[in-house]
Motif scaffolding. Structure first.
Motif, mmCIF file in Angstrom:
data_model
loop_
_atom_site.group_PDB
_atom_site.id
_atom_site.type_symbol
_atom_site.label_atom_id
_atom_site.label_comp_id
_atom_site.label_asym_id
_atom_site.label_seq_id
_atom_site.Cartn_x
_atom_site.Cartn_y
_atom_site.Cartn_z
ATOM 1 N N PHE A 113 0.846 -1.195 0.000
ATOM 2 C CA PHE A 113 0.000 0.000 0.000
ATOM 3 C C PHE A 113 0.883 1.247 0.000
ATOM 4 C CE2 PHE A 113 -4.675 -0.099 1.472
ATOM 5 C CZ PHE A 113 -4.993 -0.977 0.454
ATOM 6 N N THR A 114 0.466 2.258 -0.726
ATOM 7 C CA THR A 114 1.132 3.556 -0.659
ATOM 8 C C THR A 114 0.562 4.348 0.513
ATOM 9 O OG1 THR A 114 -0.491 4.625 -2.098
ATOM 10 C CG2 THR A 114 1.407 3.559 -3.167
ATOM 11 N N ARG A 115 1.213 5.456 0.828
ATOM 12 C CA ARG A 115 0.702 6.321 1.901
ATOM 13 C C ARG A 115 -0.700 6.821 1.562
ATOM 14 N NH1 ARG A 115 0.964 11.785 3.770
ATOM 15 N NH2 ARG A 115 1.753 12.478 1.743
ATOM 16 N N ALA A 116 -0.933 7.147 0.279
ATOM 17 C CA ALA A 116 -2.249 7.617 -0.140
ATOM 18 C C ALA A 116 -3.305 6.531 0.049
ATOM 19 C CB ALA A 116 -2.205 8.072 -1.596
ATOM 20 N N GLN A 117 -2.963 5.292 -0.275
ATOM 21 C CA GLN A 117 -3.913 4.199 -0.086
ATOM 22 C C GLN A 117 -4.191 3.961 1.388
ATOM 23 O OE1 GLN A 117 -1.591 1.377 -2.501
ATOM 24 N NE2 GLN A 117 -3.390 1.079 -3.793
ATOM 25 N N MET A 118 -3.167 4.097 2.231
ATOM 26 C CA MET A 118 -3.373 3.945 3.669
ATOM 27 C C MET A 118 -4.288 5.048 4.200
ATOM 28 S SD MET A 118 0.406 2.789 5.035
ATOM 29 C CE MET A 118 1.005 1.109 4.768
ATOM 30 N N THR A 119 -4.130 6.241 3.685
ATOM 31 C CA THR A 119 -4.990 7.347 4.102
ATOM 32 C C THR A 119 -6.441 7.057 3.742
ATOM 33 O OG1 THR A 119 -3.177 8.926 3.836
ATOM 34 C CG2 THR A 119 -5.407 9.820 3.868
ATOM 35 N N ASP A 120 -6.671 6.542 2.538
ATOM 36 C CA ASP A 120 -8.030 6.174 2.138
ATOM 37 C C ASP A 120 -8.582 5.067 3.032
ATOM 38 O OD1 ASP A 120 -7.955 8.029 0.096
ATOM 39 O OD2 ASP A 120 -7.420 6.571 -1.455
ATOM 40 N N ARG A 121 -7.745 4.114 3.381
ATOM 41 C CA ARG A 121 -8.179 3.015 4.242
ATOM 42 C C ARG A 121 -8.587 3.549 5.623
ATOM 43 N NH1 ARG A 121 -7.329 -2.511 4.213
ATOM 44 N NH2 ARG A 121 -7.842 -2.221 2.011
ATOM 45 N N VAL A 122 -7.846 4.510 6.149
ATOM 46 C CA VAL A 122 -8.200 5.119 7.441
ATOM 47 C C VAL A 122 -9.597 5.735 7.366
ATOM 48 C CG1 VAL A 122 -7.682 7.029 9.013
ATOM 49 C CG2 VAL A 122 -5.848 5.506 8.256
ATOM 50 N N GLY A 123 -9.881 6.446 6.268
ATOM 51 C CA GLY A 123 -11.206 7.053 6.121
ATOM 52 C C GLY A 123 -12.308 6.017 6.083
ATOM 53 N N SER A 124 -12.088 4.906 5.381
ATOM 54 C CA SER A 124 -13.102 3.856 5.282
ATOM 55 C C SER A 124 -13.341 3.182 6.630
ATOM 56 C CB SER A 124 -12.669 2.811 4.242
ATOM 57 O OG SER A 124 -12.539 3.399 2.965
ATOM 58 N N VAL A 125 -12.263 2.872 7.333
ATOM 59 C CA VAL A 125 -12.391 2.192 8.616
ATOM 60 C C VAL A 125 -13.036 3.112 9.651
ATOM 61 C CG1 VAL A 125 -11.084 1.194 10.534
ATOM 62 C CG2 VAL A 125 -10.503 0.595 8.190
ATOM 63 N N LYS A 126 -12.738 4.389 9.597
ATOM 64 C CA LYS A 126 -13.357 5.353 10.519
ATOM 65 C C LYS A 126 -14.878 5.326 10.375
ATOM 66 C CE LYS A 126 -13.803 10.362 11.254
ATOM 67 N NZ LYS A 126 -13.637 10.380 12.729
ATOM 68 N N LYS A 127 -15.362 5.330 9.141
ATOM 69 C CA LYS A 127 -16.812 5.313 8.917
ATOM 70 C C LYS A 127 -17.436 4.032 9.451
ATOM 71 C CE LYS A 127 -16.656 8.231 4.768
ATOM 72 N NZ LYS A 127 -16.880 8.261 3.287
ATOM 73 N N ILE A 128 -16.785 2.904 9.222
ATOM 74 C CA ILE A 128 -17.308 1.628 9.703
ATOM 75 C C ILE A 128 -17.347 1.598 11.229
ATOM 76 C CG2 ILE A 128 -16.855 -0.853 9.815
ATOM 77 C CD1 ILE A 128 -15.623 -0.611 7.003
ATOM 78 N N ALA A 129 -16.274 2.078 11.864
ATOM 79 C CA ALA A 129 -16.193 2.059 13.331
ATOM 80 C C ALA A 129 -17.278 2.947 13.947
ATOM 81 C CB ALA A 129 -14.807 2.521 13.775
ATOM 82 N N GLU A 130 -17.489 4.102 13.378
ATOM 83 C CA GLU A 130 -18.491 5.013 13.931
ATOM 84 C C GLU A 130 -19.902 4.477 13.717
ATOM 85 O OE1 GLU A 130 -16.089 9.265 13.661
ATOM 86 O OE2 GLU A 130 -17.506 8.746 12.063
ATOM 87 N N ARG A 131 -20.129 3.811 12.606
ATOM 88 C CA ARG A 131 -21.453 3.243 12.356
ATOM 89 C C ARG A 131 -21.741 2.101 13.319
ATOM 90 N NH1 ARG A 131 -20.769 2.115 7.414
ATOM 91 N NH2 ARG A 131 -20.455 -0.140 7.535
ATOM 92 N N LYS A 132 -20.725 1.281 13.612
ATOM 93 C CA LYS A 132 -20.930 0.137 14.495
ATOM 94 C C LYS A 132 -21.108 0.545 15.945
ATOM 95 C CE LYS A 132 -18.785 -3.631 11.900
ATOM 96 N NZ LYS A 132 -17.732 -4.676 11.920
ATOM 97 N N ARG A 133 -20.343 1.533 16.409
ATOM 98 C CA ARG A 133 -20.371 1.909 17.825
ATOM 99 C C ARG A 133 -21.289 3.100 18.099
ATOM 100 N NH1 ARG A 133 -15.591 -0.254 20.186
ATOM 101 N NH2 ARG A 133 -15.339 -2.276 19.159
ATOM 102 N N GLY A 134 -21.651 3.817 17.054
ATOM 103 C CA GLY A 134 -22.521 4.969 17.258
ATOM 104 C C GLY A 134 -21.849 6.122 17.974
#
Length: 297
Positions: free
Chosen positions: A68-89
């Motif tokens: 993964f490049t740094r840019a791809q890791m940054t995108d992954r952080v954004g995706s995981v953040k949304k999933i975490a917030e949706r699951k935990r509220g």
């Protein structure tokens, strides 16, 4: 003098009864005092145990694949953040903008100099746990620490004999990571890079051009891009690109530090899109490429 009069049997019995009653009263008082005092002493010396602490918060998990490049890791952080917030509220501190800023530059304790103006290549790809309160800087620091733990496993003696610096090895590892899918081919691709550097030949690795010009893997490289003057264009420039083009895992780092001892100068992907054909002969390379639709010339 008259002798003392002996008490009668009735008087003796009465006196014994009185003494016994007095003794019982005294013993009863002492028993009550002991009964009252002991529980209090026990309470003061052994308080009840405190309630068990609440269980620690369940962590979230983020996976950064190798390459993964740094840019791809940054995108992954954004995706995981949304999933975490949706699951935990609840809101999560980790965010892509902060992560991009935290990974732009930083300190790598196992490198010299330690202050690095570009962290591409140093952000070790692995699985990381984080909490709701974890900051982007903390995640970046975890990746840099993990990088140093794995970097310490390398033997750079061979690379040093080829006049390659540790940063050169990291750059080579990033190219190996992006060019190989079959694990067994990592040392072979690294060997081609070493051999071409020795012969002062352009490396001819399209992954570097894609990185430098931000060409998606789903798009073909145009002729104008192949003729680009980008420092990442290893088609027309000899030597290594200026920075790593991805964040390699341990296997690619090890291959870059200790390539296979072969004379290969060329490789081209086989029809299975996984393995490569390797050769030291330009004519053999051209024949194979022509036969498999990669162009003749």
């Amino acid at each position: 003098m008259r002798p003392p009069r002996r008490p009668s049997d009735g008087q003796i019995w009465a006196r014994r009864v009185v003494a016994l009653v007095a003794l019982l009263l005294v013993l009863g008082g002492l028993g009550g005092a002991v009964w009252w005092a002991v529980p209090h002493v026990r309470k003061e010396s052994a308080p009840p145990p405190p309630p068990p602490p609440p269980p620690p918060p369940k962590p979230f998990r983020i996976i950064f694949p190798e390459g993964f490049t740094r840019a791809q890791m940054t995108d992954r952080v954004g995706s995981v953040k949304k999933i975490a917030e949706r699951k935990r509220g609840r809101k999560v501190v980790l965010n892509p903008r902060g992560y991009a800023a935290a990974t732009r530059r930083g300190t790598v304790t196992c490198f010299t100099p330690k202050a690095r103006p570009d962290l591409e290549g140093f952000l070790f790809p692995a699985t990381y746990d984080f909490l709701r309160t974890t900051t982007p800087r903390q995640l970046a620091d975890d990746q840099l620490e993990t990088f140093c733990e794995n970097w310490a496993k390398l033997d750079l003696a061979y690379a040093k004999t080829k006049n390659l610096t540790p940063y050169d090895v990291l750059i080579i590892a990033s190219m190996v990571e992006r060019e190989t899918q079959a694990p067994s081919e990592r040392p072979l691709v690294a060997a081609v890079i070493y051999n071409r550097l020795k012969e002062r030949m352009p490396l001819g690795i399209d992954a570097t051009l894609r990185y430098g010009l931000h060409i998606p893997p789903t798009e073909s490289i145009r002729q104008s891009q192949l003729e680009s003057s980008s420092p990442y264009n290893t088609r027309n420039r000899a030597g290594l690109p200026p920075t790593p083009i991805a964040n390699p895992g341990l296997a690619s780092l090890q291959a870059a530090a200790n390539p296979a001892r072969v004379r290969y100068l060329f490789f081209v992907r086989k029809p299975d899109k996984v393995h490569h054909f390797f050769t030291a002969s330009a004519s053999e390379f051209n024949r194979y490429a022509c036969a498999h639709g990669y162009g003749c010339g």
